[in-house]
Enzyme design. Structure first.
Site: not given
Length: 470
Positions: A103, A105, A136, A171-172, A436
């Site tokens: 992903h 995003d 990520d 996705e996030e 994150h």
């Protein structure tokens, strides 16, 4: 697909490794350019950046010999949907198709003062690349692109292996349009093997194949004691405030050992990997003196037992608090469920527990807002054997078959949409990545190993297809 696995020749292995290592600067440069785009899919961020990110990924994929490369989306209500990039190359007769997922995003950067570098400016330092999305999951995007480049360069412009690429753009934010996207573009994404490059390796220098994922149930508990707030001096004593009662309710969710105390949840202590307590404490940043919760092995507590966390509370903040008894309070709960647990059953078990343990007769309710199934891989499948072989070739040591405490809910969606496909969940991150969080980073050496391993998976599947075609 055949159930037998014949590795590619040593010349192929050496050539792919050399090609990947020789492309280090190019791959990191392109990854840095992707990091510079703040592609956050949250409503409070500029959607133009997400579009720029999709266009950048499309441009990179368009340089490869695909039959088609498109930016696709599905509408969500009155919104057009977030941009995903899909590429596809048809297989020759008898050859399998592999789908590569990542992903583009990313998470919001959070508070700038917590970062040692600019969040959206990639910085190479101490063998790592720092920046939001560096690991990520823009590293996953570039791992696919780097592996495909090496594979296509080695096999020529017309390899017979079918290849599809799906780079998601939401996705996030929980992949709200994922199921609709699969329904609408099912044929473009159909594959025999699906590689999800969005997990973590065991540690720096040690690869891992993620063989299980916990499911997730998230929801909101609301507790009320009054129909309006009242003066704490005039009415305090006979009535306890909502935050105090919420604290008492939350305390019932775990037993004295810190294990989840909600009846009806599955729990197993059957894992192959020994995760030492000292390492876990260091990886998680546990403060000295803090005791670990739960019973059984550390790995089982992370992978095959439930975990329950309070991830947010709506209550009057200290700066604006007055001397009043709060009438209502809300909290967000995140329940991770063991592989094999039905998320609907788990959500119902949590709801029953909350209602049965309402303190002092408080009015309580629980509403489920998120429910994602767990996942367990077939490690005996030929694709898993290929992946484990490729990891060992790329890293020079055997891979760990590890679980993952986090959830990738769309994995179950893919399994449902393509029940005959074999799913591989591979790692780009490591325990020091801080996905994150502030100061997210990517270990560059392991990134190159991951690219090499994926190129070897592509080559091995092509060899298998050649054997089937003959």
């Amino acid at each position: 697909m055949s159930t037998e696995f014949t590795p590619p020749s040593q010349d192929t292995i050496d050539a792919l490794r050399e090609t990947v290592n020789g492309s280090r600067d190019k791959l990191l440069g392109e990854l840095s350019e992707l990091v510079a785009i703040p592609s956050v899919a949250w409503d409070s961020f500029d959607p133009a950046d997400l579009e720029r990110s999709a266009e950048a990924v499309k441009g990179l994929l368009s340089e490869l010999p695909f039959d088609s490369v498109e930016i696709l989306r599905v509408a969500q209500g009155d919104q057009p949907g977030h941009p995903a990039v899909v590429a596809r190359k048809a297989p020759a007769p008898g050859y399998p198709t592999i789908l590569l997922y990542a992903h583009h995003d990313v998470q919001p950067p959070g508070k700038r003062e917590l970062w040692n570098t600019e969040p959206f400016e990639a910085v190479e330092k101490d063998g790592r690349l720092w920046g939001r999305g560096a690991a990520d999951d823009k590293a996953g995007v570039m791992a696919h692109i780097g592996a495909l480049r090496a594979f296509f360069e080695h096999t020529g412009e017309e390899p017979s292996l079918g290849v599809a690429v799906f780079i998601e753009g939401e996705e996030e934010v929980g992949s709200p349009g994922f199921e609709d996207f699969l329904r609408e573009y099912r044929e473009q994404l159909a594959a025999h093997v699906i590689v999800i490059a969005d997990s973590a390796n065991w540690e720096v220098g040690v690869p891992a194949l993620t063989t299980s994922l916990r499911g997730v149930v998230g929801g909101i508990v609301e507790l009320s004691v009054l129909d309006h707030s009242v003066h704490s001096g005039i009415y305090g004593g006979p009535v306890l405030d909502a935050p105090t009662l919420l604290a008492r309710l939350i305390a019932t969710l775990h037993d004295d050992d810190g294990a989840v105390a909600v009846a009806g949840l599955l729990s197993e202590d059957d894992v192959e990997v020994d995760y030492e307590e000292d390492r876990f404490r260091a990886d998680a940043g546990v403060l000295d003196g803090v005791q670990l919760a739960g019973t059984g092995s550390i790995a089982s507590r992370l992978w095959t037992k439930p975990a329950l966390s309070v991830t947010g509370i709506d209550v009057t903040d200290v700066a604006t608090a007055s001397n009043s008894i709060a009438a209502t309070v809300r909290a967000k709960l995140s329940l991770r469920i063991a592989p094999g647990q039905n998320p609907k059953d788990a959500g119902e078990a949590l709801r029953r527990h909350i209602e049965d343990h309402a303190p002092f007769g408080a009015d309580v309710s629980f509403s489920v807002e998120e429910a994602g199934p767990s996942f367990r891989a077939d490690t005996q499948a030929v694709s898993s054997q290929i992946a484990l072989w490729a990891f060992e070739q790329a890293w020079g040591r055997p891979a760990v078959k590890s679980g993952m405490g986090g959830s990738i809910p769309f994995t179950a969606t893919l399994t449902k949409a393509y029940p005959d496909a074999q799913i591989l969940i591979t790692g780009i991150e490591d325990p020091d990545t801080r996905a994150h969080s502030a100061n997210e980073s990517l270990h560059i050496g392991d990134f190159l190993h991951a690219v090499t391993a994926e190129a070897l998976v592509l080559a091995a599947l092509a060899e298998q297809g050649r054997a089937n075609a003959e």
